[in-house]
Design a protein around this motif. Structure first.
Motif, PDB file in Angstrom:
ATOM      1  N   GLY A 172       0.939  -1.307   0.041  1.00 38.99           N
ATOM      2  CA  GLY A 172       0.127   0.040  -0.002  1.00 38.99           C
ATOM      3  C   GLY A 172       0.882   1.370  -0.078  1.00 38.99           C
ATOM      4  O   GLY A 172       0.413   2.380  -0.524  1.00 38.99           O
ATOM      5  N   ASP A 173       2.018   1.045   0.602  1.00 39.85           N
ATOM      6  CA  ASP A 173       2.899   2.285   0.800  1.00 39.85           C
ATOM      7  C   ASP A 173       3.604   2.503  -0.790  1.00 39.85           C
ATOM      8  O   ASP A 173       3.502   3.683  -1.201  1.00 39.85           O
ATOM      9  CB  ASP A 173       3.888   2.079   1.820  1.00 39.85           C
ATOM     10  N   GLU A 177      -1.407   4.102  -1.529  1.00 39.29           N
ATOM     11  CA  GLU A 177      -2.498   4.079  -0.940  1.00 39.29           C
ATOM     12  C   GLU A 177      -2.463   4.816   0.363  1.00 39.29           C
ATOM     13  O   GLU A 177      -3.580   5.284   0.818  1.00 39.29           O
ATOM     14  CB  GLU A 177      -3.070   2.595  -0.929  1.00 39.29           C
ATOM     15  N   TRP A 178      -1.263   4.580   1.194  1.00 38.56           N
ATOM     16  CA  TRP A 178      -1.058   5.113   2.228  1.00 38.56           C
ATOM     17  C   TRP A 178       0.324   5.461   2.586  1.00 38.56           C
ATOM     18  O   TRP A 178       1.062   4.795   1.708  1.00 38.56           O
ATOM     19  CB  TRP A 178      -1.591   4.269   3.637  1.00 38.56           C
ATOM     20  N   LEU A 179       0.844   6.000   3.408  1.00 40.14           N
ATOM     21  CA  LEU A 179       2.256   6.382   3.765  1.00 40.14           C
ATOM     22  C   LEU A 179       2.682   6.038   5.115  1.00 40.14           C
ATOM     23  O   LEU A 179       2.125   6.363   5.990  1.00 40.14           O
ATOM     24  CB  LEU A 179       2.430   8.028   3.593  1.00 40.14           C
ATOM     25  N   LEU A 180       3.783   4.900   5.058  1.00 44.86           N
ATOM     26  CA  LEU A 180       4.061   4.613   6.243  1.00 44.86           C
ATOM     27  C   LEU A 180       5.357   5.607   6.836  1.00 44.86           C
ATOM     28  O   LEU A 180       6.324   5.691   5.917  1.00 44.86           O
ATOM     29  CB  LEU A 180       4.643   3.118   6.270  1.00 44.86           C
ATOM     30  N   GLN A 250      -2.022   0.528  13.085  1.00 42.08           N
ATOM     31  CA  GLN A 250      -2.723   1.254  11.769  1.00 42.08           C
ATOM     32  C   GLN A 250      -4.033   1.428  12.148  1.00 42.08           C
ATOM     33  O   GLN A 250      -4.671   0.806  13.205  1.00 42.08           O
ATOM     34  CB  GLN A 250      -2.507   0.251  10.726  1.00 42.08           C
ATOM     35  N   ARG A 254      -8.032  -0.520   8.056  1.00 38.20           N
ATOM     36  CA  ARG A 254      -6.888  -0.987   7.334  1.00 38.20           C
ATOM     37  C   ARG A 254      -6.202  -2.310   7.595  1.00 38.20           C
ATOM     38  O   ARG A 254      -5.543  -3.057   7.001  1.00 38.20           O
ATOM     39  CB  ARG A 254      -5.674   0.077   7.255  1.00 38.20           C
TER      40      ARG A 254
END
Lengths: 326, 326
Positions: A172-173, A177-180, A250, A254
């Motif tokens: 996803g990163d 889609e999202w940032l870790l 998270q 998610r």
């Protein structure tokens, strides 16, 4: 003979240089029309094939060493899911060009994992084409001891190994889609890049587990294969699903998406009689691998997701299908 | 469940619909993590893998029925070259999309040839990607009877089956290298589209031939593999090479190019002691297949091409290499 130090190697040179090693267990290895292997008395030969396509199963700029590892790992994972002991594999490889440095890394990643499991490269094919790897793996499993998908029985516990969802979290990163945060990303990324096939677990579960498979497309979809083939249903406690501390930090939706529908962790999901709980706990302790009960097989068909209080889960996702309509 | 009559089928639906049939010889067929097969006592398992890439091994608009046939045929040809009896195969398939009509034809072409040789589809993988087929085939060969590349001996006759060069002649027309009149084209085209694996011949040559392989990249290059692995040389009479009447009506240089460097005929090239000539003639008569002596294995290394008068041949071509520099 072409200059083997040139960046453009001939097909035969590159195969010889990076992928040919003397056969130890096979009767005849790379270099003839066929490889030859000998059947092991009292055993069946387990066979599985997987194809990895650039841009679909890995990013085109993937590190070749990781790719070599992963291509074999996902195939070994199928042997693990059957309780088979790896023996040999073949590799068919389509490459846009033949770059020595890249191939050397690919071979290193693949053969290092192969050596760790005594799994010998016995044959292959190489051609020019869009980057694609197709492996076929061979393993030995004692007659009548294979962990089949059609063997789950009502009342069986449902177990999963390790933790679920980290590979999907890393993906996803990559996809935006999202940032870790960086330390989190570095921790989960190897779960996507270099998964660990649970070979030791699969072999230890012979005669203990009923049904098993490896989770490659997501727990919901993959467990569905066991239910369908065993003609049973399941009750799955979504709050019991084992997850890393990174994933556990998270947002809840998610976490559900990653644990239930995230593929690519290559953990095993298996069912076993209640009477085997202590035995399975001991196997996990011996292997240093978390084994977690996450549900129960039911006689009535269908997969019901519940939370820790037994209420229906809000999760409404699906598993990964390469050809599903958008 | 998705509507299976829709043009866009799900991955699982399409596999089930076209490629899943009950296993008869295998212990466990398509549908689990692995297939399971049983070793045949007194036999080794011969294994070969080949990958076919669109635009390289076949034209993108190829008829799917021909493609299905050819993809399996080139793999079965490797079993033939080893003297093995086909038993089973796996199929890994990358497809740009999942069109039911196209897949139905592909499966028909593949499974019809499989059935003709008792070769069972026991597993596979399907994914979205550039059209690519990777098959792995399995066959049985009695212990110590495999026809290996490293077994040619000085004094052996060199034989080829059928006729050589028709597949290359058809390909040249497709590529616009030359133009064939229609009746000629129709006659040679099936040699390119739907080659015949010489399974019966390979099995009949057990204990008769020394070395063997199938001609997939061209006689000169492929015979070179036998010479290299057997550490011998050869004298090859280019005028003795069997060719169809269509090819024999072509200009002499084109005949040489097609017979010596044309791949894709999938005939067998094998070596055998002089004392087996009558035996081999009888095998050819029984199978209704021309078997022609085209040269002799020599103790000194190197492949020398001569004409019918023993003079050096003018031919100066090479075999096909997927990665050769242009």
């Amino acid at each position: 003979m072409p200059d083997s130090s040139s960046a453009q190697l001939s097909e035969f040179d590159l195969i010889r240089r990076f992928f040919t090693r003397p056969a130890h267990k096979a009767v005849l290895g790379v270099g003839d029309d066929c490889a030859l292997i000998e059947g092991r008395p009292g055993h069946h030969l387990a066979i599985s094939t997987d194809m990895l396509v650039s841009g679909r199963h890995f990013f085109p700029d993937v590190a070749p060493r990781s790719l070599g590892h992963k291509a074999l790992a996902v195939n070994l994972s199928d042997l693990a899911a059957m309780g088979a002991e790896p023996r040999a594999f073949t590799l068919a490889l389509a490459l846009p060009d033949a770059q020595a440095a890249w191939l050397s890394e690919l071979a290193a990643g693949m053969l290092e994992l192969a050596d760790a499991h005594g799994c010998e490269l016995i044959g292959g094919d190489t051609t020019r084409g869009p980057l694609t790897l197709s492996l076929t793996v061979f393993g030995d499993v004692p007659v009548h001891k294979a962990l089949r998908r059609d063997a789950a029985r009502p009342g069986d516990d449902i177990w999963v190994s390790g933790t679920l969802g980290d590979a999907r979290l890393a993906l996803g990163d990559f996809r935006g889609e999202w940032l870790l945060p960086e330390p989190d990303f570095s921790q989960v990324r190897p779960r996507m890049d270099t998964p660990t096939p649970r070979i030791g677990l699969g072999m230890a579960l012979r005669g203990v587990a009923h049904a098993a498979l490896d989770i490659s497309d997501g727990l919901v979809g993959d467990l569905g294969h066991i239910l369908e083939r065993s003609q049973v249903g399941a009750l799955l406690d979504v709050d019991a699903l084992p997850r890393s501390t990174v994933l556990a930090s998270q947002p809840e939706p998610r976490q559900l998406e990653c644990t239930l529908a995230g593929g690519d962790d290559y953990e095993l999901c298996f069912t076993a009689p209640v009477g085997e709980r202590d035995h399975i706990a001991a196997i996990g302790a011996r292997l240093g691998l978390a084994l977690t009960r996450v549900g129960v097989i039911t006689p009535e068909a269908g997969l019901r997701l519940v939370d820790r209080d037994g209420n229906p889960s809000a999760y409404n996702g699906t598993s990964f299908d390469h050809f599903a309509s958008p």
